[in-house]
Scaffold this active site. Structure first.
Site, mmCIF file in Angstrom:
data_model
loop_
_atom_site.group_PDB
_atom_site.id
_atom_site.type_symbol
_atom_site.label_atom_id
_atom_site.label_comp_id
_atom_site.label_asym_id
_atom_site.label_seq_id
_atom_site.Cartn_x
_atom_site.Cartn_y
_atom_site.Cartn_z
ATOM 1 N N HIS A 43 0.864 -1.187 0.000
ATOM 2 C CA HIS A 43 0.000 0.000 0.000
ATOM 3 C C HIS A 43 0.900 1.236 0.000
ATOM 4 O O HIS A 43 1.177 1.814 1.045
ATOM 5 C CB HIS A 43 -0.886 -0.032 1.252
ATOM 6 C CG HIS A 43 -1.984 0.984 1.252
ATOM 7 N ND1 HIS A 43 -3.213 0.754 1.813
ATOM 8 C CD2 HIS A 43 -2.041 2.248 0.775
ATOM 9 C CE1 HIS A 43 -3.969 1.828 1.677
ATOM 10 N NE2 HIS A 43 -3.279 2.752 1.062
ATOM 11 N N GLU A 70 -2.562 -1.636 -3.235
ATOM 12 C CA GLU A 70 -3.680 -0.866 -2.682
ATOM 13 C C GLU A 70 -3.341 0.613 -2.705
ATOM 14 O O GLU A 70 -2.170 0.984 -2.528
ATOM 15 C CB GLU A 70 -3.879 -1.178 -1.197
ATOM 16 C CG GLU A 70 -4.196 -2.571 -0.857
ATOM 17 C CD GLU A 70 -4.232 -2.738 0.671
ATOM 18 O OE1 GLU A 70 -4.726 -3.782 1.090
ATOM 19 O OE2 GLU A 70 -3.763 -1.853 1.417
ATOM 20 N N HIS A 190 -8.140 -5.242 7.413
ATOM 21 C CA HIS A 190 -7.880 -4.217 8.429
ATOM 22 C C HIS A 190 -8.130 -4.761 9.827
ATOM 23 O O HIS A 190 -9.230 -5.178 10.149
ATOM 24 C CB HIS A 190 -8.689 -2.925 8.235
ATOM 25 C CG HIS A 190 -7.821 -1.732 8.461
ATOM 26 N ND1 HIS A 190 -7.451 -1.316 9.710
ATOM 27 C CD2 HIS A 190 -7.174 -0.931 7.586
ATOM 28 C CE1 HIS A 190 -6.627 -0.296 9.584
ATOM 29 N NE2 HIS A 190 -6.432 -0.045 8.310
HETATM 30 N N1 PXP Z 1 -6.675 -3.349 3.573
HETATM 31 C C1 PXP Z 1 -6.436 -2.028 3.381
HETATM 32 C C2 PXP Z 1 -7.210 -1.331 2.328
HETATM 33 C C3 PXP Z 1 -5.478 -1.352 4.147
HETATM 34 O O1 PXP Z 1 -5.265 -0.054 3.948
HETATM 35 C C4 PXP Z 1 -4.742 -2.066 5.108
HETATM 36 C C5 PXP Z 1 -3.678 -1.371 5.888
HETATM 37 O O2 PXP Z 1 -2.680 -0.919 5.036
HETATM 38 C C6 PXP Z 1 -5.021 -3.441 5.271
HETATM 39 C C7 PXP Z 1 -5.998 -4.044 4.495
HETATM 40 C C8 PXP Z 1 -4.299 -4.270 6.274
HETATM 41 O O3 PXP Z 1 -4.637 -3.841 7.561
HETATM 42 P P1 PXP Z 1 -3.783 -4.349 8.804
HETATM 43 O O4 PXP Z 1 -2.406 -3.774 8.636
HETATM 44 O O5 PXP Z 1 -4.512 -3.783 9.977
HETATM 45 O O6 PXP Z 1 -3.778 -5.833 8.761
#
Ligand code: PXP
Length: 237
Positions: A43, A70, A190
């Site tokens: 990301h 992402e 997330h």
């Molecule tokens: N999905 C998206 C769209 C995100 O922005 C993130 C964090 O970068 C994640 C998933 C993964 O989240 P986590 O780091 O809390 O596992």
């Protein structure tokens, strides 16, 4: 079958804190795959505080499983994605300075913009997923905008999990049933972790992929990366 895509942003954050190449992000990505991960997620944010734009071609060259990029579809981000052609682009409406993504798209209000961006990426052969909160109208909006998949924002679920997991997962279950009916694929991410992952997956029918970063990399400090990936995969079996 739910695939695990490991988000390696936190690994890049540690590397960047010293300016050198330790840990080596490309090696970590290859090792995650070796340890069983079915995808690698990055990301890149506009300030490049973790994944840098120039990490992306290096990762693209080695990732053999699914590569997922992402981010907020700014012109720079779209160029990066179109140049590197990952298997999947997950579009996220995060503000430039956001600490982390904390909400999904308004797929109804931003339908015209999303439709155009999705079509552009799909034309280049890239699957497109839209990050959304678990609300039926947003799932319908994503389908109308032409997205191949949605990624449910699971932050609210994760925070509500310890007070009442049934209540926390209910909107996700309902929206998953709707997504299945509409024929749009389901990803999630997330704040998923070893406590909540199995319950989430068992209650969200048709969950194709989870992308997990923060908790998984934190767990790896204790258990090691290989063990940790296996532990997460076991939750999904
Ligand atoms: N999905 C998206 C769209 C995100 O922005 C993130 C964090 O970068 C994640 C998933 C993964 O989240 P986590 O780091 O809390 O596992």
């Amino acid at each position: 079958m739910t695939n695990l895509s490991v988000n390696i942003n936190k690994v890049a954050l540690i590397r960047n804190s010293r300016g050198g190449n330790l840990p080596n992000l490309v090696q970590v990505a290859m090792d995650c795959e070796e340890f069983g991960a079915q995808g690698i997620t990055v990301h890149p944010r506009p300030d490049q505080r973790h994944i840098r734009y120039d990490d992306v071609p290096q990762l693209k060259a080695v990732v053999k499983t699914e590569f997922n990029i992402e981010g907020n579809p700014t012109p720079d981000f779209l160029n990066l994605v179109l140049e590197n052609k990952p298997h999947q682009a997950t579009l996220v409406p995060d503000a430039p300075g956001a600490l982390t993504s904390d909400q999904g798209w308004d797929t109804v209000g931003q339908a015209a913009f999303l439709k155009e961006v999705i079509a552009q990426l799909q034309e280049a052969g890239i699957r497109v997923s839209l990050f959304v909160d678990a609300e039926e109208r947003l799932v319908e909006g994503a389908k109308k905008a032409g997205a191949d998949r949605i990624e449910f924002y699971t932050g609210r679920f994760a925070h509500g999990f310890y007070e009442g997991k049934e209540k926390a997962v209910e909107p996700h279950r309902r929206c998953a049933l709707l997504a299945n009916q509409l024929g749009i694929g389901i990803n999630a991410g997330h704040d998923l972790n070893l406590d909540n992952l199995r319950f989430y997956q068992q209650n969200v029918p048709g969950l194709l992929e989870v992308s997990i970063g923060h908790a998984l990399i934190s767990d790896a400090l204790y258990y090691g990366l290989g063990n940790t990936i296996q532990m997460y995969l076991r939750q999904l079996r």
